[in-house]
Design a protein around this motif. Structure first.
Motif, mmCIF file in Angstrom:
data_model
loop_
_atom_site.group_PDB
_atom_site.id
_atom_site.type_symbol
_atom_site.label_atom_id
_atom_site.label_comp_id
_atom_site.label_asym_id
_atom_site.label_seq_id
_atom_site.Cartn_x
_atom_site.Cartn_y
_atom_site.Cartn_z
ATOM 1 N N LEU A 237 -0.304 -1.765 -12.323
ATOM 2 C CA LEU A 237 -1.411 -2.728 -12.386
ATOM 3 C C LEU A 237 -2.681 -2.121 -12.976
ATOM 4 C CD1 LEU A 237 -0.898 -4.395 -8.880
ATOM 5 C CD2 LEU A 237 -0.362 -5.383 -11.123
ATOM 6 N N LEU A 238 -2.624 -0.837 -13.324
ATOM 7 C CA LEU A 238 -3.826 -0.166 -13.812
ATOM 8 C C LEU A 238 -4.317 -0.765 -15.127
ATOM 9 C CD1 LEU A 238 -5.845 2.156 -13.434
ATOM 10 C CD2 LEU A 238 -4.261 3.636 -14.685
ATOM 11 N N VAL A 239 -3.407 -1.002 -16.065
ATOM 12 C CA VAL A 239 -3.814 -1.548 -17.360
ATOM 13 C C VAL A 239 -4.361 -2.966 -17.224
ATOM 14 C CG1 VAL A 239 -3.019 -2.222 -19.647
ATOM 15 C CG2 VAL A 239 -2.298 -0.027 -18.672
ATOM 16 N N PRO A 240 -3.652 -3.885 -16.539
ATOM 17 C CA PRO A 240 -4.236 -5.218 -16.361
ATOM 18 C C PRO A 240 -5.586 -5.190 -15.652
ATOM 19 C CG PRO A 240 -1.907 -5.255 -15.815
ATOM 20 C CD PRO A 240 -2.283 -3.819 -16.004
ATOM 21 N N PHE A 241 -5.728 -4.319 -14.654
ATOM 22 C CA PHE A 241 -7.006 -4.212 -13.945
ATOM 23 C C PHE A 241 -8.114 -3.756 -14.884
ATOM 24 C CE2 PHE A 241 -10.039 -1.290 -11.967
ATOM 25 C CZ PHE A 241 -10.644 -2.122 -11.032
ATOM 26 N N GLY A 242 -7.825 -2.715 -15.689
ATOM 27 C CA GLY A 242 -8.847 -2.199 -16.597
ATOM 28 C C GLY A 242 -9.274 -3.211 -17.635
ATOM 29 N N VAL A 243 -8.298 -3.988 -18.098
ATOM 30 C CA VAL A 243 -8.614 -4.992 -19.127
ATOM 31 C C VAL A 243 -9.420 -6.141 -18.556
ATOM 32 C CG1 VAL A 243 -7.594 -6.687 -20.682
ATOM 33 C CG2 VAL A 243 -6.639 -4.384 -20.560
ATOM 34 N N PHE A 298 -9.876 0.449 -7.422
ATOM 35 C CA PHE A 298 -9.527 -0.940 -7.676
ATOM 36 C C PHE A 298 -10.474 -1.949 -7.031
ATOM 37 C CE2 PHE A 298 -5.172 0.888 -8.435
ATOM 38 C CZ PHE A 298 -5.155 0.579 -9.790
ATOM 39 N N ASN A 299 -11.408 -1.485 -6.215
ATOM 40 C CA ASN A 299 -12.406 -2.379 -5.655
ATOM 41 C C ASN A 299 -13.775 -2.174 -6.291
ATOM 42 O OD1 ASN A 299 -11.189 -4.011 -3.238
ATOM 43 N ND2 ASN A 299 -10.348 -1.947 -3.021
ATOM 44 N N SER A 300 -13.784 -1.445 -7.405
ATOM 45 C CA SER A 300 -15.040 -1.227 -8.120
ATOM 46 C C SER A 300 -15.086 -2.126 -9.347
ATOM 47 C CB SER A 300 -15.156 0.236 -8.552
ATOM 48 O OG SER A 300 -14.111 0.577 -9.454
ATOM 49 N N ALA A 351 12.204 4.625 -6.398
ATOM 50 C CA ALA A 351 10.931 4.138 -5.876
ATOM 51 C C ALA A 351 10.001 3.716 -6.999
ATOM 52 C CB ALA A 351 10.273 5.234 -5.027
ATOM 53 N N THR A 352 10.006 4.480 -8.083
ATOM 54 C CA THR A 352 9.149 4.137 -9.223
ATOM 55 C C THR A 352 9.571 2.813 -9.849
ATOM 56 O OG1 THR A 352 8.749 6.487 -9.677
ATOM 57 C CG2 THR A 352 8.323 4.930 -11.463
ATOM 58 N N MET A 353 10.881 2.602 -9.981
ATOM 59 C CA MET A 353 11.364 1.364 -10.569
ATOM 60 C C MET A 353 11.005 0.170 -9.686
ATOM 61 S SD MET A 353 15.228 0.282 -11.752
ATOM 62 C CE MET A 353 15.826 0.186 -10.071
ATOM 63 N N VAL A 354 11.238 0.299 -8.378
ATOM 64 C CA VAL A 354 10.925 -0.801 -7.464
ATOM 65 C C VAL A 354 9.429 -1.087 -7.459
ATOM 66 C CG1 VAL A 354 10.932 -1.526 -5.053
ATOM 67 C CG2 VAL A 354 12.938 -0.386 -6.009
ATOM 68 N N GLY A 355 8.622 -0.028 -7.388
ATOM 69 C CA GLY A 355 7.182 -0.222 -7.371
ATOM 70 C C GLY A 355 6.647 -0.823 -8.654
ATOM 71 N N ALA A 356 7.201 -0.394 -9.789
ATOM 72 C CA ALA A 356 6.739 -0.906 -11.081
ATOM 73 C C ALA A 356 7.006 -2.395 -11.231
ATOM 74 C CB ALA A 356 7.411 -0.136 -12.215
ATOM 75 N N PHE A 357 8.092 -2.894 -10.598
ATOM 76 C CA PHE A 357 8.381 -4.324 -10.648
ATOM 77 C C PHE A 357 7.682 -5.078 -9.513
ATOM 78 C CE2 PHE A 357 12.072 -2.822 -13.151
ATOM 79 C CZ PHE A 357 11.937 -3.670 -14.245
ATOM 80 N N ALA A 358 7.567 -4.439 -8.344
ATOM 81 C CA ALA A 358 6.996 -5.127 -7.183
ATOM 82 C C ALA A 358 5.502 -5.387 -7.355
ATOM 83 C CB ALA A 358 7.240 -4.302 -5.917
ATOM 84 N N GLY A 359 4.776 -4.413 -7.907
ATOM 85 C CA GLY A 359 3.332 -4.587 -8.078
ATOM 86 C C GLY A 359 2.974 -5.824 -8.895
ATOM 87 N N PRO A 360 3.479 -5.929 -10.122
ATOM 88 C CA PRO A 360 3.199 -7.120 -10.925
ATOM 89 C C PRO A 360 3.741 -8.409 -10.299
ATOM 90 C CG PRO A 360 3.924 -5.323 -12.329
ATOM 91 C CD PRO A 360 4.147 -4.883 -10.912
ATOM 92 N N ALA A 361 4.912 -8.338 -9.637
ATOM 93 C CA ALA A 361 5.486 -9.545 -9.029
ATOM 94 C C ALA A 361 4.591 -10.072 -7.912
ATOM 95 C CB ALA A 361 6.884 -9.241 -8.487
ATOM 96 N N VAL A 362 4.114 -9.186 -7.050
ATOM 97 C CA VAL A 362 3.206 -9.602 -5.969
ATOM 98 C C VAL A 362 1.896 -10.112 -6.549
ATOM 99 C CG1 VAL A 362 1.895 -8.793 -3.968
ATOM 100 C CG2 VAL A 362 4.250 -8.037 -4.303
ATOM 101 N N SER A 363 1.457 -9.493 -7.638
ATOM 102 C CA SER A 363 0.225 -9.932 -8.278
ATOM 103 C C SER A 363 0.351 -11.351 -8.812
ATOM 104 C CB SER A 363 -0.137 -8.972 -9.420
ATOM 105 O OG SER A 363 -1.285 -9.403 -10.098
ATOM 106 N N ALA A 371 -2.498 -7.791 -4.373
ATOM 107 C CA ALA A 371 -1.435 -6.838 -4.695
ATOM 108 C C ALA A 371 -1.962 -5.408 -4.681
ATOM 109 C CB ALA A 371 -0.839 -7.172 -6.059
ATOM 110 N N LEU A 372 -3.142 -5.210 -5.239
ATOM 111 C CA LEU A 372 -3.721 -3.870 -5.299
ATOM 112 C C LEU A 372 -4.007 -3.328 -3.900
ATOM 113 C CD1 LEU A 372 -6.169 -4.366 -8.305
ATOM 114 C CD2 LEU A 372 -4.144 -2.906 -8.275
#
Length: 413
Positions: A237-243, A298-300, A351-363, A371-372
Motif C-alpha cells: 500500500l506504500l505506492v498508493p498511499f504516496g500517490v 501512514f498517518n502523516s 507470508a509476503t504473498m498473502v500480505g501483498a494480496f491482503a493489504g490491497p484487498a482490505v483496502s 487497511a493501513l
C-alpha cells in the motif's frame, strides 16, 4: 560492519550475492513490462507474478535438503548458471503465442534463486565463524540486499524503456555469470558426507523435527512470519498511499530512499544489538518499533514527517532481519542449517504473498486508512507474541538439539 570483508572468502561471496541480486532485481519491472507490451493483457502480466512466487512455496523445503546434502559452493555456482540459461528463454517470447516461454523462464530463474538463498545463508557461518564477525556479515548482507532491492527494479525499468528486454536479459545473465565465477574463486570446504539424510523426504523431516524441538527457533519462525505478512501488506500500500496522500510518484521515490538510508544507518547498530542482547529482546523491540514507525508514516500528511518516519522504519527493520538470521545460524547444527534456513525463507515467501494480496484487498473493501492501521496493529502484535513464544533463557538442549541422524553438535552462540 565492514570487518567481515577482511575474510577473503566472505568478501567474494558478498560481491557475488550483490551482483546476482542486482541482476535478478532488474527483472522485477522489466519482465512484467515485457509481457504486457507483447500481450496487452493485465491477466497475462499477473500470471507472471504468480510464477515468481511458486518456486519459493513449492521448492523451499527441498532447497534446504540440497543445501545440506551437496557442496554449497558448487551448488551456488550451478544455480547461477541455471539462472543464466533460464532467463535467456525470455528472449524467445516475441508474440502472444510464445509468451509461455516467459513463464518457463521466470519459473526456472525463481527455482534457481530458491536453491541459492539457503545455500548462501548456510555457507556464511562456515566462512566467517559464529562469533562477532557473523553479525557483521549479516548486517552488511542486509544493507546490500536492501540497496539492491531499491536500485535494481528502476534500473531494469529504465534499461527496458530505452533498449528493450534483450538488454535487460543480457545484463541479468552477465551478472549471473560474474557471480558464478566469483563464487568459484572461494576456497572449497570439506563437508561431512553423513550430515544429511539420503532420502529427501526424510531429510525434510529431520529439519522440521529440529524446528519443532527448538522452542526459540520455532517461536521466531511463527512470529517473524506474522510480522512479514503485515510488513508485506503495508509495503503493497506504500505506492498508493504516496500517490494519493503525499503528492505523487516522486514522493514515493523519496520515501524509498529514506527507507534505504534507515537501513544503512541501522546496520552497524543492528550488529551491536544482535551481539549484546538475546534474539527475543531485539526481535520483539524491533517489531514494535517497526509497527510504530509504519503508523507514524501512514498517518502523516506532511512529506517531511513521512520521510522521517521512513528513516526511523529502516533502523529497527534491519535489526529484526539481522537478529533472526544470526540466531538461526548460531544455534542450528551445521548439517541442518540449509533446511532450517529454507523453512524461514519458505514461510517468508508465503507470508509476503498473502500480505501483498491482503493489504490491497482490505483496502478495497474498508478503505485505505482502515487497511493501513489494521496492518500496523498486526505488526505490533508480533512483538508480544515473540515475548510469549520465545523462551527468556533458551537452552542448548532446547534449541541446539540434534535429531537422530543429524549432524554435528550445535554451535554455541
Amino acid at each position: 560492519m565492514l570487518r567481515a570483508l577482511r575474510v577473503r572468502d566472505f568478501g567474494l561471496l558478498w560481491a557475488a550475492r550483490a551482483v546476482a541480486g542486482l541482476g535478478t532485481s532488474m527483472l522485477v519491472v522489466a519482465i512484467p513490462a515485457h509481457v504486457f507490451a507483447v500481450t496487452g493483457s493485465v491477466l497475462a502480466t499477473g500470471v507472471t507474478l504468480a510464477f515468481e512466487y511458486l518456486p519459493s512455496l513449492l521448492l523451499g523445503p527441498f532447497a534446504g535438503v540440497l543445501a545440506d546434502r551437496w557442496d554449497r559452493r558448487r551448488l551456488m555456482v550451478a544455480t547461477d548458471l541455471v539462472h543464466v540459461v533460464a532467463i535467456s528463454m525470455a528472449l524467445l517470447a516475441r508474440t502472444p503465442e510464445t509468451i509461455w516461454l516467459v513463464y518457463v523462464a521466470v519459473l526456472g530463474q525463481g527455482s534457481a534463486a530458491v536453491v541459492f538463498r539457503p545455500a548462501a545463508q548456510a555457507h556464511i557461518p562456515a566462512v566467517v565463524g559464529t562469533g562477532p564477525t557473523l553479525t557483521s556479515a549479516n548486517a552488511l548482507s542486509a544493507v546490500t540486499t536492501g540497496v539492491v532491492a531499491l536500485g535494481g527494479p528502476p534500473l531494469g525499468g529504465l534499461l527496458f524503456a530505452f533498449h528493450g528486454i534483450g538488454a535487460v536479459v543480457a545484463a541479468s545473465a552477465a551478472a549471473g555469470l560474474l557471480s558464478a565465477a566469483t563464487i568459484a574463486m572461494t576456497s572449497a570446504r570439506p563437508r561431512d558426507p553423513g550430515a544429511a539424510a539420503r532420502d529427501v523426504l526424510a531429510g525434510i523431516g529431520l529439519g522440521l523435527r529440529h524446528v519443532r524441538h527448538a522452542a526459540a527457533t520455532r517461536g521466531l519462525l511463527a512470529t517473524n512470519s506474522l510480522y512479514l505478512l503485515a510488513n508485506a501488506a503495508l509495503t503493497a500500500l506504500l505506492v498508493p498511499f504516496g500517490v494519493t496522500r503525499l503528492g505523487g510518484s516522486v514522493e514515493v521515490g523519496y520515501l524509498l530512499s529514506a527507507l534505504g538510508l534507515g537501513f544503512l544507518v541501522g546496520a552497524p547498530l543492528s550488529r551491536r544489538l544482535a551481539d549484546r542482547h538475546s534474539a527475543r529482546t531485539t526481535v520483539a523491540a524491533g517489531q514494535a518499533l517497526v509497527a510504530a514507525a509504519f503508523a507514524l508514516l501512514f498517518n502523516s500528511t506532511a512529506p517531511p514527517v513521512a520521510l522521517v518516519a521512513a528513516v526511523l522504519l529502516g533502523l529497527p527493520a534491519v535489526t529484526v532481519l539481522v537478529s533472526v538470521q544470526t540466531w538461526v545460524q548460531r544455534t542450528t547444527p551445521e548439517g541442518l542449517l540449509g533446511r532450517v534456513s529454507s523453512a524461514f525463507l519458505t514461510l517468508e515467501a508465503a507470508a509476503t504473498m498473502v500480505g501483498a494480496f491482503a493489504g490491497p484487498a482490505v483496502s478495497e473493501v474498508f478503505g485505505m486508512p482502515a487497511a493501513l492501521n489494521a496492518a500496523c496493529v498486526v505488526a505490533l502484535l508480533s512483538a508480544p507474541l515473540t515475548l510469549w513464544l520465545v523462551p527468556r533463557r533458551p537452552t542448548r538442549e532446547a534449541d541446539g538439539e540434534i535429531p537422530a541422524g543429524g549432524a554435528a553438535p550445535a554451535r554455541a552462540p
